[in-house]
Design a protein around this motif. Structure first.
Motif, PDB file in Angstrom:
ATOM      1  N   TYR A 259       0.830  -1.132   0.038  1.00  0.00           N
ATOM      2  CA  TYR A 259       0.053  -0.154   0.069  1.00  0.00           C
ATOM      3  C   TYR A 259       0.779   1.357   0.081  1.00  0.00           C
ATOM      4  O   TYR A 259       1.771   1.355   0.885  1.00  0.00           O
ATOM      5  CB  TYR A 259      -0.986  -0.106   1.098  1.00  0.00           C
ATOM      6  CG  TYR A 259      -1.685   1.347   1.370  1.00  0.00           C
ATOM      7  CD1 TYR A 259      -2.714   1.486   0.288  1.00  0.00           C
ATOM      8  CD2 TYR A 259      -1.554   2.038   2.435  1.00  0.00           C
ATOM      9  CE1 TYR A 259      -3.268   2.889   0.385  1.00  0.00           C
ATOM     10  CE2 TYR A 259      -2.383   3.308   2.597  1.00  0.00           C
ATOM     11  CZ  TYR A 259      -3.214   3.577   1.717  1.00  0.00           C
ATOM     12  OH  TYR A 259      -3.975   4.775   1.948  1.00  0.00           O
TER      13      TYR A 259
ATOM     14  N   CYS B 184      -2.611   6.918  -2.986  1.00  0.00           N
ATOM     15  CA  CYS B 184      -4.147   6.665  -2.693  1.00  0.00           C
ATOM     16  C   CYS B 184      -4.821   7.577  -2.880  1.00  0.00           C
ATOM     17  O   CYS B 184      -4.800   8.822  -2.107  1.00  0.00           O
ATOM     18  CB  CYS B 184      -3.929   6.131  -1.112  1.00  0.00           C
ATOM     19  SG  CYS B 184      -5.674   5.878  -0.814  1.00  0.00           S
ATOM     20  N   ILE B 185      -6.017   7.625  -3.565  1.00  0.00           N
ATOM     21  CA  ILE B 185      -6.754   8.707  -3.808  1.00  0.00           C
ATOM     22  C   ILE B 185      -7.990   8.750  -2.804  1.00  0.00           C
ATOM     23  O   ILE B 185      -8.989   9.308  -3.286  1.00  0.00           O
ATOM     24  CB  ILE B 185      -7.295   8.766  -5.433  1.00  0.00           C
ATOM     25  CG1 ILE B 185      -7.967   7.378  -5.936  1.00  0.00           C
ATOM     26  CG2 ILE B 185      -6.145   8.930  -6.201  1.00  0.00           C
ATOM     27  CD1 ILE B 185      -8.667   7.502  -7.022  1.00  0.00           C
ATOM     28  N   LEU B 186      -7.994   7.869  -1.972  1.00  0.00           N
ATOM     29  CA  LEU B 186      -9.215   7.701  -0.978  1.00  0.00           C
ATOM     30  C   LEU B 186     -10.670   7.497  -1.516  1.00  0.00           C
ATOM     31  O   LEU B 186     -11.651   7.876  -1.141  1.00  0.00           O
ATOM     32  CB  LEU B 186      -9.041   9.078  -0.409  1.00  0.00           C
ATOM     33  CG  LEU B 186      -7.786   9.552   0.615  1.00  0.00           C
ATOM     34  CD1 LEU B 186      -7.957  10.610   1.107  1.00  0.00           C
ATOM     35  CD2 LEU B 186      -7.693   8.661   1.668  1.00  0.00           C
TER      36      LEU B 186
ATOM     37  N   ARG C 282     -12.697   2.211  -2.582  1.00  0.00           N
ATOM     38  CA  ARG C 282     -13.113   0.813  -3.258  1.00  0.00           C
ATOM     39  C   ARG C 282     -12.736  -0.223  -2.575  1.00  0.00           C
ATOM     40  O   ARG C 282     -13.350  -1.301  -2.190  1.00  0.00           O
ATOM     41  CB  ARG C 282     -12.575   0.680  -4.673  1.00  0.00           C
ATOM     42  CG  ARG C 282     -13.405   1.474  -5.797  1.00  0.00           C
ATOM     43  CD  ARG C 282     -12.688   1.065  -6.989  1.00  0.00           C
ATOM     44  NE  ARG C 282     -13.192   1.792  -8.170  1.00  0.00           N
ATOM     45  CZ  ARG C 282     -12.908   1.474  -9.594  1.00  0.00           C
ATOM     46  NH1 ARG C 282     -12.119   0.289  -9.802  1.00  0.00           N
ATOM     47  NH2 ARG C 282     -13.269   2.065 -10.497  1.00  0.00           N
ATOM     48  N   CYS C 283     -11.247  -0.331  -1.997  1.00  0.00           N
ATOM     49  CA  CYS C 283     -10.920  -1.228  -1.116  1.00  0.00           C
ATOM     50  C   CYS C 283     -11.643  -1.549   0.011  1.00  0.00           C
ATOM     51  O   CYS C 283     -11.831  -2.712   0.249  1.00  0.00           O
ATOM     52  CB  CYS C 283      -9.407  -0.876  -1.006  1.00  0.00           C
ATOM     53  SG  CYS C 283      -9.028   0.571   0.007  1.00  0.00           S
TER      54      CYS C 283
ATOM     55  N   VAL D  67      -5.917   4.795   4.180  1.00  0.00           N
ATOM     56  CA  VAL D  67      -6.672   3.580   4.358  1.00  0.00           C
ATOM     57  C   VAL D  67      -6.062   2.858   5.764  1.00  0.00           C
ATOM     58  O   VAL D  67      -4.780   2.598   5.811  1.00  0.00           O
ATOM     59  CB  VAL D  67      -6.293   2.577   3.078  1.00  0.00           C
ATOM     60  CG1 VAL D  67      -7.126   1.339   3.405  1.00  0.00           C
ATOM     61  CG2 VAL D  67      -7.208   3.087   2.066  1.00  0.00           C
TER      62      VAL D  67
ATOM     63  N   CYS E 163      -8.605  -1.593  -6.720  1.00  0.00           N
ATOM     64  CA  CYS E 163      -7.823  -0.506  -6.644  1.00  0.00           C
ATOM     65  C   CYS E 163      -7.836   0.282  -7.910  1.00  0.00           C
ATOM     66  O   CYS E 163      -7.341  -0.264  -8.785  1.00  0.00           O
ATOM     67  CB  CYS E 163      -6.502  -0.459  -5.931  1.00  0.00           C
ATOM     68  SG  CYS E 163      -5.828   0.933  -5.668  1.00  0.00           S
ATOM     69  N   PRO E 164      -8.241   1.584  -8.191  1.00  0.00           N
ATOM     70  CA  PRO E 164      -8.305   1.792  -9.488  1.00  0.00           C
ATOM     71  C   PRO E 164      -7.107   2.582 -10.011  1.00  0.00           C
ATOM     72  O   PRO E 164      -6.954   3.068 -11.036  1.00  0.00           O
ATOM     73  CB  PRO E 164      -9.494   3.114  -9.453  1.00  0.00           C
ATOM     74  CG  PRO E 164      -9.293   3.640  -8.056  1.00  0.00           C
ATOM     75  CD  PRO E 164      -9.100   2.156  -7.164  1.00  0.00           C
ATOM     76  N   CYS E 165      -5.906   2.609  -9.221  1.00  0.00           N
ATOM     77  CA  CYS E 165      -4.605   3.025  -9.559  1.00  0.00           C
ATOM     78  C   CYS E 165      -3.611   2.031  -8.808  1.00  0.00           C
ATOM     79  O   CYS E 165      -3.734   0.819  -8.747  1.00  0.00           O
ATOM     80  CB  CYS E 165      -4.360   4.281  -8.959  1.00  0.00           C
ATOM     81  SG  CYS E 165      -4.653   4.511  -7.190  1.00  0.00           S
TER      82      CYS E 165
ATOM     83  N   ALA F 276      -1.989   2.428  -5.950  1.00  0.00           N
ATOM     84  CA  ALA F 276      -2.047   2.773  -4.521  1.00  0.00           C
ATOM     85  C   ALA F 276      -1.964   1.254  -3.935  1.00  0.00           C
ATOM     86  O   ALA F 276      -0.907   0.797  -3.044  1.00  0.00           O
ATOM     87  CB  ALA F 276      -3.195   3.173  -3.790  1.00  0.00           C
ATOM     88  N   LEU F 277      -2.718   0.375  -4.264  1.00  0.00           N
ATOM     89  CA  LEU F 277      -2.408  -1.078  -3.833  1.00  0.00           C
ATOM     90  C   LEU F 277      -2.087  -1.967  -4.958  1.00  0.00           C
ATOM     91  O   LEU F 277      -2.819  -1.946  -6.063  1.00  0.00           O
ATOM     92  CB  LEU F 277      -3.889  -1.724  -3.438  1.00  0.00           C
ATOM     93  CG  LEU F 277      -4.321  -1.457  -1.962  1.00  0.00           C
ATOM     94  CD1 LEU F 277      -6.056  -1.288  -1.900  1.00  0.00           C
ATOM     95  CD2 LEU F 277      -3.602  -1.887  -0.834  1.00  0.00           C
TER      96      LEU F 277
HETATM   97  S1  SF4 Z   1      -8.893   1.287  -3.702  1.00  0.00           S
HETATM   98 FE1  SF4 Z   1      -6.855   2.273  -3.743  1.00  0.00          FE
HETATM   99  S2  SF4 Z   1      -6.885   4.340  -4.137  1.00  0.00           S
HETATM  100 FE2  SF4 Z   1      -8.830   3.631  -3.629  1.00  0.00          FE
HETATM  101  S3  SF4 Z   1      -8.738   3.888  -1.232  1.00  0.00           S
HETATM  102 FE3  SF4 Z   1      -8.161   1.993  -1.531  1.00  0.00          FE
HETATM  103  S4  SF4 Z   1      -5.827   2.169  -1.771  1.00  0.00           S
HETATM  104 FE4  SF4 Z   1      -6.773   4.007  -2.109  1.00  0.00          FE
END
Ligand code: SF4
Ligand code: SF4
Ligand code: SF4
Ligand code: FES
Length: 980
Positions: A139, A144-146, A149-150, A174, A197-199, A201-202
């Motif tokens: 992570y 992370c765009i907050l 989704r996760c 997160v 996760c849409p990017c 970050a994970l």
């Molecule tokens: S899905 Fe990815 S970008 Fe969205 S809150 Fe979780 S870690 Fe952050």
């Protein structure tokens, strides 16, 4: 009903989300946090549209008749841009050097969609370190765009309830278990969060530094490149920078291969794309699986290292004395065929036996039984459903006619009540369990669990029953009797659809609540409550597994389950029915395709002259008419000297069969034994010839999951070394024995199966293309039956049958010498003995060995601590194992997971079997426990998820974000969440 989208009329369905309508219309709008399988999360605000002049989130709005929707009005456009600008304040666009830049990054694609050139809110890193403490994923808070989704996936889809966002904090992020390192949290590494996760970050650690052309650069060089990008951005704008990264993403397509496959572990039937770069597995990407959608468990998502293990068998081996030497394929196959032919000539075809693999494909099982029957001339043919599922099949054959789940996983999800008997569903069928957990948490579905152990499902249940071992049949029958006696049964259903009510009701006479309470140890009030919950529920599904089937009464208890469903009218509609949860990925398919001693493919009886004539004509041979030996009988037949040779593929028989010492002794007595495997397994030690096979990723074919769903798997990798797909090897042996098989692809095998097998008449590879699937029975025109019984049951008059079943005492009872009951089963992280899963380092790190669970009461009584070494001795063998003290087990009941090759629990289990099917009574085992006086560390390391502290909540709780002082809806006065 219709709505107008940007001036054009669009039909809508009642209850449809506006965002789905807009997407269907072909109009593109940004939607960063929306994922159709998660539902509206409403954290990103990028989907703002105008509805009848008001700004709304398209994801959080239901479409309504006559709605006038404008997606690109100046206000909507400005709101979308504001919202996305805020996202870029939380995320650095370094796409060209990002491992997530593979054409499917939501942040990248939204930047492109909105033609963003510059951002207003500058990117600010967050004051947190990257968390690398989980072996499989990382992570990165700075990226992370907050979107949450996760969190939504973890809380409300997987329902492990590990993730949350601390919306009230100055710098939200997160959190795992409210703030623990990932590796020390309750995270079960199912991968849902990483998948959605849409990017970047994970991200899967297996992707890092591997996916891109420049992503493996050392960190200082990477940072330098990122700085260059940041430096030119004010002048060039994002447009040109994104173009470069898109070229690089397109170049990746030449080295990243995406192959659709089906999980090779449990029977849920999860399917997904597997991304590979040469032999390196980049990641597993579930998205469209008909059984699983975006879901996986730790094994399906991260448990694939075994495929590249240095332990893989890559050359044929031939025994020389006590050792093996490498051989050519020609030598090994010739030897195998010669010895089979000699033994057949000397002692007859029935002195040979064949065991098919529930891990391998339908086509491979079909060929194995064809080899046994058509080439050798014996029905001595079986598969490991004998060890687990045969009793459930018998219970269903007796009562409703087909030996399979009566509906789909979606029916289980739709039920008003789910009753789980003898199944550790959350660990043995993890993705299926998520659907029950989700329905229970989100929809108020009722859950009753009957088990010896307080497993996860038991702890979540509305009612947990802990019957005495081996007494499920009693309480099930007593509840059915109570329902019938008290006028609570569905008499209209019984009258119309069920035969044998009179005789059955009479058979229930002994099963009073008093008797049940006394025998099972369940209070009468609890039984009464269960009966009323069942009759009041809008649809009941009963799920059961080896806690029922692996008993001397396995078939009868399975029958009692189906009787209860019939009495309450819980068949023939969605949200009802019987669900024996199949263990292996293709245990259903192996039996369906004839790997049984009494059935040709499609459960067509070998004793039926007409059926036999059909196969004789098709195969141009004459076939044996008597049912053969099942695998339990095979072991006895070896000891008796009747069975001389065996050919087994993909089955760790010597330790997964019950009474392992007795089985091992038998295998060592064989005159000739061929094992076909991917590793040198314990069973290989007994072999004369070992043939190296290819696992699922290296071949094509089909698997059939627990919901009777047939799915195709495609070849992702070339066979390793000289290993080969099982179907090719079986064909070579058959041809060396005089057959003239000419299959060049598994699809040709299925072209032979379909016309011979009415249940599969319409199955073709074209109809199974990609993610398409079929749930048998499949008619010639290709129509299938997700719900098994809609118009009739599978009996000549179309009616089901009540089947009376008596109760008898379990075997291998406790006495003064063997005073403890030993239960056994699977663990989430490992599949059975762990031949495949132990080869994934991260799984070994989390769960390195087996153990025995001991209750606190027993531990106090015997002076046992967690980590104490104990010796368990049964009437059949002994094992040495460390104890774990836990309230999951009670009193004098122990539980030992199966994940050991060195100290397998089956050294302790007996040769007693279910009376009808010969399924071993693994769950009827008495042992004595001796404390060895040596105490080590807890066999479960502190990083195991069982020590975590979940933080249940309903999804991401976006309302808490909206309550922040610095939050305003975009389109009004936007203030972003501070990140510095
Ligand atoms: S899905 Fe990815 S970008 Fe969205 S809150 Fe979780 S870690 Fe952050
Ligand atoms: S359990 Fe772990 S891997 Fe699964 S969704 Fe939750 S945090 Fe992610
Ligand atoms: S092991 Fe079962 S639940 Fe896990 S991914 Fe594979 S099929 Fe799905
Ligand atoms: S997609 Fe609607 S708020 Fe994120």
């Amino acid at each position: 009903m219709s709505a107008t989208i940007n001036g054009r009329s669009q039909a809508i369905q009642p209850g449809e989300r506006l965002i789905d309508v807009v997407n269907r219309s072909g109009v593109e709008i940004p939607q960063v946090c929306y994922h159709p399988q998660l539902g509206p999360i409403q954290t990103c605000d990028t989907c703002m549209v105008e509805v009848d002049g008001k700004l709304v989130r398209a994801c959080g709005t239901l479409a309504a008749d006559g709605m006038n929707v404008v997606t690109s009005s100046p206000r909507a456009d400005a709101a979308q841009r504001e919202a996305f600008d805020r996202i870029l304040g939380n995320h650095l666009l370094y796409c060209t050097v990002c491992d997530n830049n593979n054409g499917n990054c939501t942040v990248h694609n939204t930047t492109s969609l909105l033609h963003v050139e510059h951002q207003e809110i500058p990117y600010k890193p967050k004051p947190y370190e990257v968390d690398l403490s989980n072996p499989f994923y990382r992570y990165d808070p700075d990226q992370c765009i907050l979107c949450g989704r996760c969190v939504e996936a973890c809380q409300n889809l997987q329902v492990n309830e590990t993730l949350s966002i601390n919306w009230e904090a100055p710098h939200p992020r997160v959190l795992w278990d409210g703030g623990a390192p990932i590796g020390e949290s309750s995270c079960v590494s199912c991968g849902h969060c990483v998948t959605v996760c849409p990017c970047n970050a994970l991200m899967e650690k297996s992707m890092l530094g591997e996916a891109g052309y420049f992503t493996s650069l050392p960190k200082p060089a990477l940072n330098g490149m990122i700085d260059v990008v940041k430096g030119v951005e004010p002048e060039l704008g994002y447009g040109s920078i994104l173009q470069i990264s898109e070229v690089e993403a397109a170049m990746r397509e030449s080295h990243i291969k995406r192959t659709k496959t089906v999980c090779t572990y449990c029977g849920v039937g999860c399917s997904f794309d597997i991304w590979t770069k040469d032999r390196h597995i980049l990641k597993v990407e579930p998205a469209h699986g008909p059984a699983n959608g975006v879901s996986t468990c730790i094994k399906g998502k991260f448990g694939w290292d075994y495929v590249n293990s240095p332990d893989r068998l890559t050359k044929p081996l031939i025994r020389e004395g006590d050792a093996f030497r490498e051989a050519s394929w020609d030598e090994a196959l010739t030897l195998a065929a010669r010895r089979f032919a000699e033994i057949k000539a000397a002692t007859g075809p029935d002195s040979l036996a064949f065991i098919s693999s529930s891990k391998c494909t339908n086509e491979e099982s079909y060929l194995m039984q064809k080899l046994a029957r058509a080439v050798i001339g014996t029905n001595n043919m079986d598969n490991c459903s004998r060890y687990c599922q045969a009793p459930a099949t018998t219970g269903l054959f007796r009562t409703v006619g087909y030996g399979g789940d009566s509906g789909s996983i979606s029916d289980i999800e739709n039920a008003g009540l789910v009753l789980i008997v003898g199944s550790n569903t959350a660990e043995s069928h993890p993705v299926l369990a998520t659907r029950v957990k989700r329905a229970h948490k989100m929809r108020g579905q009722k859950l009753i669990v009957s088990d010896l152990r307080e497993n996860e499902m038991a702890r979540r249940a509305d009612v947990f029953l802990h019957p005495r071992p081996g007494t499920d049949l009693i309480w099930l029958s007593a509840v059915t009797r109570y329902i019938l006696d008290n006028g609570l049964a569905d008499q209209a259903f019984i009258h119309k659809w069920v035969n044998g009510a009179g005789e059955y009701e009479k058979s229930l006479e002994p099963f009073t609540f008093e008797m049940a309470s006394q025998r099972c140890g369940i209070p009468i009030e609890t039984l009464t409550k269960v009966a009323h919950m069942i009759v009041e529920a809008d649809g009941v599904c009963i799920l059961w597994a080896m806690g029922v089937t692996q008993h001397t009464m396995g078939s009868d208890t399975s029958t009692a389950i189906s009787n209860l469903l019939l009495a309450t009218g819980n068949y023939m509609r969605t949200g009802t029915g019987a669900y024996p949860l199949r263990g292996h990925n293709n245990v259903q398919g192996a039996s369906d395709h004839g790997a049984m001693p009494n059935f040709f493919p499609g459960y067509q009886k070998v004793e039926d002259p007409e059926i036999r004539a059909k196969f004789e004509k098709a195969w141009n041979v004459s076939l044996p008419s008597k049912p053969g030996l099942d695998n339990h009988m095979m072991i006895d037949a070896i000891h008796d000297g009747r069975l001389k040779a065996m050919y087994v593929f993909g089955e760790e028989m010597s330790i997964v069969d019950s009474n392992a010492n007795y089985v091992g002794d038998a295998l060592s007595k064989l005159d000739f034994f061929v094992m076909q495997e991917i590793f040198f397994s314990e069973t290989c030690r007994f072999a004369d010839v070992i043939l190296p096979a290819s696992p699922s990723l290296e071949k094509e074919g089909t698997f059939t999951s627990t919901e009777r769903r047939i799915q195709r798997l495609y070849q992702a990798l070339e066979p390793l070394g000289e290993s080969r797909p099982d179907w090719e090897i079986i064909q070579d042996i058959a041809n060396r024995l005089g057959a003239d098989w000419k299959y060049e692809h598994p699809s040709q095998i299925y072209e032979e199966i379909a016309p011979l097998t009415p249940m599969m008449a319409g199955v073709t590879y074209e109809r199974l293309e990609g993610y398409k699937s079929l749930q048998w029975p499949v008619a010639e025109d290709g129509s299938d039956q997700p719900l098994l019984y809609t118009k009739q049951f599978k009996f000549p008059d179309g009616k089901a049958t009540f089947f009376p079943v008596p109760w008898s005492e379990p075997t291998d009872q406790q006495d003064a010498e063997f005073d403890l009951h030993l239960n056994n089963g699977r663990l989430l992280e490992h599949f059975h003995e762990g031949n495949m899963t132990y080869r994934t380092e991260g799984i070994r790190e989390k769960t390195p060995c087996t153990f025995v669970e001991v209750s606190p009461e027993l531990a106090a009584d015997r002076g046992i601590q967690t980590g104490s070494w104990v010796q368990l001795t049964s009437r059949y063998g002994k094992v040495r194992v460390q104890a774990v003290i836990t309230t999951r087990v009670h009193g004098k009941e122990l539980y030992m997971p199966m994940n050991s090759v060195d100290e397998p629990v089956n050294r302790l289990t007996s040769s007693h079997t279910d009376k009808v099917t010969h399924t071993p009574a693994y769950k009827e085992t008495s042992v004595q426990l001796r404390v060895l006086g040596e105490t080590g560390e807890n066999p479960l390391p502190p990083t195991n998820s069982r020590f975590g502290h979940p933080t249940p909540q309903n999804g991401v709780e976006v309302e808490r974000k909206w309550k922040r002082k610095d939050y305003r809806e975009p389109g009004n006065q936007l203030v972003h969440i501070q990140t510095h």
